[in-house]
Write a protein that holds these residues in place. Structure first.
Motif, PDB file in Angstrom:
ATOM      1  N   GLU A 100       0.858  -1.185   0.000  1.00  0.00           N
ATOM      2  CA  GLU A 100       0.000   0.000   0.000  1.00  0.00           C
ATOM      3  C   GLU A 100       0.893   1.233   0.000  1.00  0.00           C
ATOM      4  O   GLU A 100       1.974   1.229   0.593  1.00  0.00           O
ATOM      5  CB  GLU A 100      -0.921   0.025   1.227  1.00  0.00           C
ATOM      6  N   PRO A 101       0.457   2.316  -0.641  1.00  0.00           N
ATOM      7  CA  PRO A 101       1.332   3.498  -0.745  1.00  0.00           C
ATOM      8  C   PRO A 101       1.508   4.226   0.583  1.00  0.00           C
ATOM      9  O   PRO A 101       0.584   4.315   1.383  1.00  0.00           O
ATOM     10  CB  PRO A 101       0.591   4.387  -1.751  1.00  0.00           C
ATOM     11  N   ARG A 103       2.332   8.061   2.086  1.00  0.00           N
ATOM     12  CA  ARG A 103       1.987   9.397   1.594  1.00  0.00           C
ATOM     13  C   ARG A 103       2.922  10.442   2.187  1.00  0.00           C
ATOM     14  O   ARG A 103       3.333  10.355   3.342  1.00  0.00           O
ATOM     15  CB  ARG A 103       0.549   9.752   1.993  1.00  0.00           C
ATOM     16  N   TYR A 108       0.746  13.105  -1.267  1.00  0.00           N
ATOM     17  CA  TYR A 108       1.117  12.441  -2.510  1.00  0.00           C
ATOM     18  C   TYR A 108       1.870  11.140  -2.227  1.00  0.00           C
ATOM     19  O   TYR A 108       2.541  11.013  -1.198  1.00  0.00           O
ATOM     20  CB  TYR A 108       1.999  13.355  -3.358  1.00  0.00           C
ATOM     21  N   GLU A 109       1.770  10.179  -3.156  1.00  0.00           N
ATOM     22  CA  GLU A 109       2.536   8.933  -3.016  1.00  0.00           C
ATOM     23  C   GLU A 109       4.010   9.286  -2.815  1.00  0.00           C
ATOM     24  O   GLU A 109       4.567  10.122  -3.512  1.00  0.00           O
ATOM     25  CB  GLU A 109       2.333   8.069  -4.266  1.00  0.00           C
ATOM     26  N   ALA A 177      -5.116  10.616  -2.265  1.00  0.00           N
ATOM     27  CA  ALA A 177      -5.812   9.357  -2.006  1.00  0.00           C
ATOM     28  C   ALA A 177      -7.244   9.420  -2.544  1.00  0.00           C
ATOM     29  O   ALA A 177      -7.902  10.461  -2.395  1.00  0.00           O
ATOM     30  CB  ALA A 177      -5.815   9.070  -0.511  1.00  0.00           C
ATOM     31  N   SER A 180      -2.734   6.778  -6.392  1.00  0.00           N
ATOM     32  CA  SER A 180      -1.343   6.609  -5.957  1.00  0.00           C
ATOM     33  C   SER A 180      -0.364   6.424  -7.111  1.00  0.00           C
ATOM     34  O   SER A 180       0.839   6.367  -6.886  1.00  0.00           O
ATOM     35  CB  SER A 180      -1.241   5.402  -5.015  1.00  0.00           C
ATOM     36  N   PHE A 187      -1.788   0.632  -7.479  1.00  0.00           N
ATOM     37  CA  PHE A 187      -0.458   0.898  -6.916  1.00  0.00           C
ATOM     38  C   PHE A 187       0.485  -0.278  -7.102  1.00  0.00           C
ATOM     39  O   PHE A 187       0.162  -1.420  -6.775  1.00  0.00           O
ATOM     40  CB  PHE A 187      -0.581   1.218  -5.422  1.00  0.00           C
ATOM     41  N   SER A 189       4.578  -0.563  -6.176  1.00  0.00           N
ATOM     42  CA  SER A 189       5.638   0.251  -5.566  1.00  0.00           C
ATOM     43  C   SER A 189       6.871   0.369  -6.448  1.00  0.00           C
ATOM     44  O   SER A 189       7.419   1.459  -6.626  1.00  0.00           O
ATOM     45  CB  SER A 189       6.018  -0.337  -4.201  1.00  0.00           C
TER      46      SER A 189
END
Length: 322
Positions: A100-101, A103, A108-109, A177, A180, A187, A189
């Motif tokens: 999961e991102p 923030r 922002y991601e 959100a 991402s 998402f 990564s």
């Protein structure tokens, strides 16, 4: 470029890895290095550990994931009275294991916020400082990576996915959100990192298009080689951190030490051979003694001038410049 005690370079992420050794190499050439880092104590200790001479460097606080911190850094730099002759956008975060991102404080991601948006704001703000440089050839250098360029051998690996900004749907929608990814999709990564580095090259090319002729600043990027033991990989599996350097040294021949990579960055900052603006410099995927640099062809997406302009305009909105 003329080298003297009066030449000042700002290097982001200079407290470890390639940034630290670039700082060491430029300090040896007589430059004053502003080590722009999140942790000033770590930067001071790092400078001492690699033997950078006292008086040739100044640690200054910046957190590229925070737009307020970037602005505060620029204010503090200007208050110091130093001139700016070169800016090196080196810092990056790579978070390959996230499901999961994370923030930034701006929502922002995190990897795109740090690697692209923070540097985008810094470049735009510090153009004013570079414009007033007394050096005959002020330079702005942004670090690239082979993984964001499918035209290179090291960029052909489609895991987790190749870089792809789509039509910048995620940026256009505000990049908060639940969004991402720059293309607005699910998402991933590792892909977020590649996308952010593709943005770096597009930014460099758009800086060149907009500002090289009117301001006389040289804009360029480089891939200094596979620095397989850099702290960039500190968030990867420990087994990867052991095997990857061995693989690059013994199988691919692509391994480059942090020190050699730092010297290559310093050359692109300071040597007359690198006065070409808009270029992306590389030493290739396989390393040999005395390897010479060449201008690397970048991906079709990185060559897309319309996308570069669109990315610029959306990034301006996201960092509060528009």
């Amino acid at each position: 470029m003329k080298e003297s005690q009066n030449s000042t370079v700002v290097i982001t992420g200079a407290s470890s890895g390639v940034g630290l050794y670039a700082a060491k190499a430029l300090a040896k050439r007589g430059w004053h290095v502003v080590m722009a880092c999140r942790n000033l104590e770590k930067a001071e200790q790092a400078a001492q550990s690699v033997g950078i001479a006292q008086g040739s460097y100044t640690p200054m606080l910046i957190d590229l994931s925070s737009l307020n911190s970037v602005r505060s850094f620029v204010e503090a730099f200007r208050a110091s009275g130093k001139s700016l002759d070169a800016l090196v956008c080196n810092a990056a975060v790579y978070l390959p294991l996230l499901k999961e991102p994370l923030r930034s404080e701006d929502g922002y991601e995190l990897s795109v916020a740090t690697n692209h948006l923070g540097h985008f704001l810094l470049c735009n703000l510090m153009l004013e400082d570079l414009k007033h440089s007394a050096a005959p050839d002020p330079r702005l250098v942004i670090l690239g990576t082979v993984t964001a360029n499918p035209k290179e051998l090291g960029g052909k690996i489609p895991i987790p996915a190749p870089p792809d900004l789509g039509n910048l749907e995620g940026f256009a929608a505000g990049f908060k959100a639940p969004i991402s990814m720059i293309n607005g999709k699910k998402f991933k990564s590792g892909k977020a990192y590649k996308d952010s580095k593709l943005c770096n090259v597009l930014t460099m090319r758009e800086l060149h298009r907009r500002y090289h002729e009117p301001l006389g600043i040289t804009f360029s990027s480089l891939y200094p080689g596979c620095v397989a033991d850099t702290p960039l990989f500190r968030n990867h599996y420990s087994l990867f951190q052991t095997i990857f350097p061995w693989f690059q040294k013994n199988i691919t021949g692509g391994y480059v030490s942090q020190e050699l990579a730092g010297e290559r960055v310093a050359a692109v900052v300071a040597d007359p051979d690198y006065q070409q603006s808009g270029a992306y410099w590389s030493w290739g995927n396989r390393q040999k003694e005395g390897r010479q640099s060449f201008e690397q062809e970048v991906s079709n997406e990185a060559l897309d001038n319309d996308k570069a302009q669109q990315l610029w305009e959306l990034s301006e909105k996201l960092v509060g410049l528009a």
